[in-house]
Enzyme design. Structure first.
Site, short mmCIF file in Angstrom:
data_model
loop_
_atom_site.label_atom_id
_atom_site.label_comp_id
_atom_site.label_asym_id
_atom_site.label_seq_id
_atom_site.Cartn_x
_atom_site.Cartn_y
_atom_site.Cartn_z
N GLU A 249 4.60 -5.40 7.37
CA GLU A 249 3.88 -4.34 8.08
C GLU A 249 4.39 -4.08 9.49
O GLU A 249 4.37 -2.94 9.97
CB GLU A 249 2.38 -4.66 8.12
CG GLU A 249 1.66 -4.49 6.79
CD GLU A 249 1.71 -5.74 5.92
OE1 GLU A 249 1.01 -5.77 4.90
OE2 GLU A 249 2.47 -6.68 6.26
N ALA B 255 0.85 -1.18 0.00
CA ALA B 255 0.00 0.00 0.00
C ALA B 255 0.89 1.24 0.00
O ALA B 255 2.09 1.17 0.28
CB ALA B 255 -0.92 0.00 1.22
N GLU C 253 -1.36 -9.46 -0.25
CA GLU C 253 -2.78 -9.66 0.08
C GLU C 253 -3.64 -9.69 -1.18
O GLU C 253 -4.61 -10.44 -1.26
CB GLU C 253 -3.23 -8.56 1.04
CG GLU C 253 -2.59 -8.73 2.42
CD GLU C 253 -2.82 -7.56 3.35
OE1 GLU C 253 -3.43 -7.77 4.42
OE2 GLU C 253 -2.40 -6.43 3.02
#
Length: 255
Positions: free
Chosen positions: A133, A65, A113
């Site tokens: 993460e 992201a 993901e």
């Protein structure tokens, strides 16, 4: 679509590319919005049996992201971001088409993901996988704490999530994250697609529904969203993402 390229390469097979190579195809809100709208349109195409998802260029499938976009979010904004990403990836997982992830290069964080929401994953020799993460003071927020353990088992999933290291394509194949490794993942995905489209399309849809029924009922995705959002109330999250943007090692203080 600014960040996506779609080509229907035959009557029954289409290829979707995440097109942000300058940013290693990272997923920002605009890109997620485009994927969401694309999925709403593509599900109406009854002649499409297989969708291949890949990244533009050979450096990255999706490298995660967009951290610059995430780093100043509060917990409410993070929860909405996580909910939306989960909504998009659920659409991929439950799409009445076979979805093949053709993974080229980095497949990290939200990119992994995305790959996990596909039915089949084909990797290249230079593919790298990881859920980094925790290095940012957060947890996976688009489904990895649930889907990854179902794909590779709880022990290995905890290892990848807790440590955050990258693994290469050979290890990904060994643990069941990849179906196979080839020189050209898109080309191989097309080969697989051409075998699938020769089979009964209704049978394929029903098979996917049946497999997903047991798989999905055990996913606690809503709880992942809550835990992801909780991280954005911490100083560690601010430090982790600030350190990432400044290209330095984070100094976490457990608060």
């Amino acid at each position: 679509m600014d960040n996506l390229i779609y080509e229907k390469i035959s009557n029954h097979v289409g290829v979707l590319k995440i097109n942000r190579p300058k940013y290693l195809n990272s997923l920002n809100i605009k890109t997620l919005n485009e994927i969401n709208m694309f999925l709403d349109e593509i599900k109406k195409d009854n002649d499409l049996y297989v969708l291949i998802i890949t990244g533009e260029g050979d450096k990255a499938f999706v490298a995660g992201a967009d951290i610059k976009e995430m780093k100043d979010m509060n917990s409410i904004e993070a929860m909405e971001f996580s909910k939306f990403g989960n909504k998009v990836f659920k659409k991929i997982e439950n799409l009445e088409k076979v979805v093949i992830g053709a993974v080229n290069g980095y497949c990290l964080g939200g990119g992994m993901e995305l790959a996990l929401s596909c039915d089949i994953r084909i990797g290249s020799n230079n593919s790298k996988f990881g859920q980094p993460e925790v290095s940012l003071g957060i947890i996976p927020g688009f489904g990895a704490t649930q889907r990854l353990l179902n794909v590779i088992g709880i022990g290995k999933a905890k290892e990848l999530i807790f440590i955050g290291d990258m693994i290469d394509s050979k290890e990904a194949l060994n643990i069941g994250l990849l179906n196979k490794i080839v020189d050209n993942p898109v080309e191989e995905a097309i080969n697989i697609s051409n075998k699938i489209i020769q089979k009964g399309p209704i049978a394929i849809k029903q098979a996917k529904k049946s497999v997903n029924f047991s798989y999905n009922k055990n996913l606690a995705l809503d709880y992942e969203v809550e835990c992801f959002a909780n991280c954005f109330n911490t100083e560690d999250q601010k430090e982790g993402m600030e350190a990432f943007t400044q290209k330095r090692k984070a100094e976490f203080e457990n608060r």
